[in-house]
Scaffold this active site. Structure first.
Site, PDB file in Angstrom:
ATOM      1  N   ARG A 113       2.357 -10.350   6.894  1.00 11.25           N
ATOM      2  CA  ARG A 113       3.752 -10.264   7.341  1.00 11.25           C
ATOM      3  C   ARG A 113       3.948  -9.542   8.667  1.00 11.25           C
ATOM      4  O   ARG A 113       5.095  -9.361   9.101  1.00 11.25           O
ATOM      5  CB  ARG A 113       4.594  -9.626   6.232  1.00 11.25           C
ATOM      6  CG  ARG A 113       4.789 -10.597   5.076  1.00 11.25           C
ATOM      7  CD  ARG A 113       5.476  -9.957   3.905  1.00 11.25           C
ATOM      8  NE  ARG A 113       6.861  -9.656   4.190  1.00 11.25           N
ATOM      9  CZ  ARG A 113       7.675  -9.062   3.326  1.00 11.25           C
ATOM     10  NH1 ARG A 113       7.215  -8.723   2.141  1.00 11.25           N
ATOM     11  NH2 ARG A 113       8.900  -8.804   3.644  1.00 11.25           N
ATOM     12  N   ARG A 169      18.278  17.333  -1.679  1.00 10.25           N
ATOM     13  CA  ARG A 169      19.120  16.120  -1.686  1.00 10.25           C
ATOM     14  C   ARG A 169      19.896  16.037  -3.000  1.00 10.25           C
ATOM     15  O   ARG A 169      19.791  15.049  -3.735  1.00 10.25           O
ATOM     16  CB  ARG A 169      18.230  14.889  -1.518  1.00 10.25           C
ATOM     17  CG  ARG A 169      17.455  14.830  -0.194  1.00 10.25           C
ATOM     18  CD  ARG A 169      18.288  14.152   0.891  1.00 10.25           C
ATOM     19  NE  ARG A 169      18.747  12.856   0.465  1.00 10.25           N
ATOM     20  CZ  ARG A 169      18.028  11.734   0.574  1.00 10.25           C
ATOM     21  NH1 ARG A 169      16.851  11.761   1.115  1.00 10.25           N
ATOM     22  NH2 ARG A 169      18.517  10.596   0.158  1.00 10.25           N
ATOM     23  N   PRO A 223       0.814  -1.219   0.000  1.00  4.47           N
ATOM     24  CA  PRO A 223       0.000   0.000   0.000  1.00  4.47           C
ATOM     25  C   PRO A 223       0.845   1.266   0.000  1.00  4.47           C
ATOM     26  O   PRO A 223       1.673   1.485   0.882  1.00  4.47           O
ATOM     27  CB  PRO A 223      -0.811  -0.128   1.296  1.00  4.47           C
ATOM     28  CG  PRO A 223      -0.846  -1.591   1.573  1.00  4.47           C
ATOM     29  CD  PRO A 223       0.475  -2.103   1.107  1.00  4.47           C
ATOM     30  N   GLU A 224       0.654   2.071  -1.031  1.00  4.13           N
ATOM     31  CA  GLU A 224       1.251   3.400  -1.104  1.00  4.13           C
ATOM     32  C   GLU A 224       0.100   4.396  -1.084  1.00  4.13           C
ATOM     33  O   GLU A 224      -1.025   4.016  -0.769  1.00  4.13           O
ATOM     34  CB  GLU A 224       2.086   3.535  -2.396  1.00  4.13           C
ATOM     35  CG  GLU A 224       3.133   2.429  -2.543  1.00  4.13           C
ATOM     36  CD  GLU A 224       3.944   2.537  -3.827  1.00  4.13           C
ATOM     37  OE1 GLU A 224       4.096   3.666  -4.348  1.00  4.13           O
ATOM     38  OE2 GLU A 224       4.421   1.508  -4.317  1.00  4.13           O
TER      39      GLU A 224
END
Length: 310
Positions: free
Chosen positions: A125, A168, A2-3
């Site tokens: 999991r 970054r 899930p994003e």
DNA sequence: CACTTGACCTGTCCGC
DNA sequence: TGCGGACAGGTCAAGT
């Protein structure tokens, strides 16, 4: 996996199903999935009514009428599946559901509501979690203090995107997209898809990306996120929405899990490589490094890594 | 500071 | 058929 689009799809479903429901019973067979103390649960949760369901980044927020909220992270294999009393007793589970009788082997937490309906938190999991917090403290948790802006927010501009990505400069662009403190909600699928859309190689250093490339990436990212929400997210193996249904975005994906198949733009075979420790899918023709696209054919092709060393 | 690795876990798949 | 190992990937912590 899930994003943002998957969590948003779950939120849309739950916000239609849960408000007004009163929690009357909770079971948990894996304490790490819901580490609150029994006393907390007893006093803050039992008898509480659900007011609203919201999302921030990949987190779901279930607001209760007790000045408390449930915070839920699905991580990789988490599911939140709602079943009405009718679906649970007698009528069986809905035919459209990918999930069978519940609870099943992966059910970690079960919420029972006053009308007999249930909400199941399944997590094969066991990486996902649910926490109960005072609503006023939700924005204070570490994650929310450092998480970046929502890419689909109306006031999030291409300029904002470029400014945050350029904090970054030396990093590869895929690693930066995956960094939740830069932009919220992007994971492996939408990083790959948005980079393909913008024709950017995932290992390209941010310092080598032009204004125009970052603008393209901003547009590409928003486009894939919106399309995926429209398609109910991506179901690879595990992900389902609040009613147990699969998402269909992956049948519209250009590169993700399509290694060995032709690029929809140029026909070159899509390959899978490793970038930032993740499986990464690219078209090796469309997504070339910045230097290779800007130097003429007879000049020496330099990789981004070469540039940094000089 | 930026990057990698390991931890948290289970199910699946591959090679022997 | 069974077994060991790699792999899947969100996030944090620790190490290089």
């Amino acid at each position: 996996m899930p994003e943002l689009p998957e969590v948003e799809t779950v939120r849309i479903g739950l916000s239609r199903l849960l408000p007004g429901k009163k929690i009357v019973h909770i079971t948990c067979n894996w304490p790490k999935s819901f580490p609150n103390t029994p006393k907390d649960v007893q006093t803050r949760l039992l008898g509480a009514q659900i007011v609203d369901v919201a999302r921030r980044a990949k987190l779901l927020l279930i607001e209760l009428n007790t000045k408390h909220s449930l915070i839920i992270h699905l991580k990789m294999t988490g599911q939140l599946v709602f079943r009405s009393k009718q679906q649970h007793f007698g009528a069986g589970h809905p035919s459209h559901s990918l999930v069978g009788e519940l609870p099943d082997r992966s059910t970690r937490v079960t919420f029972t509501f006053a009308d007999g309906s249930k909400l199941f938190f399944n997590d094969q999991r066991k990486f996902g979690w649910i926490r109960l917090l005072p609503t006023a403290e939700v924005s204070q948790i570490d994650f929310f203090q450092k998480v970046g802006p929502e890419p689909l927010a109306a006031d999030f501009t291409a300029k904002d995107f470029a400014l945050r990505i350029r904090r970054r400069l030396k990093s590869g662009i895929k690693a930066v997209l995956l960094d939740q403190s830069v932009i919220a909600g992007v994971g492996n699928i939408y990083a790959d898809e948005s980079l393909f859309g913008a024709k950017i190689h995932p290992e390209t250093r941010v310092i080598n990306l032009s204004d125009n490339q970052l603008k393209k990436l901003y547009e590409s990212l928003k486009k894939v996120l919106l399309l995926s929400i429209e398609k109910g997210g991506s179901t690879d193996k595990n992900y389902v929405d609040a009613e147990g249904r699969r998402g269909s975005y992956l049948s519209f994906a250009n590169v993700f899990r399509r290694q060995g198949k032709p690029c929809p733009r140029c026909g070159t075979t899509i390959i899978k490589i490793k970038v930032a420790g993740r499986g990464t899918h690219i078209c090796p023709h469309c997504q070339v490094s910045f230097q290779k696209t800007t130097f003429t054919a007879h000049s020496v092709a330099m990789t981004p890594a070469d540039t940094i060393k000089q």
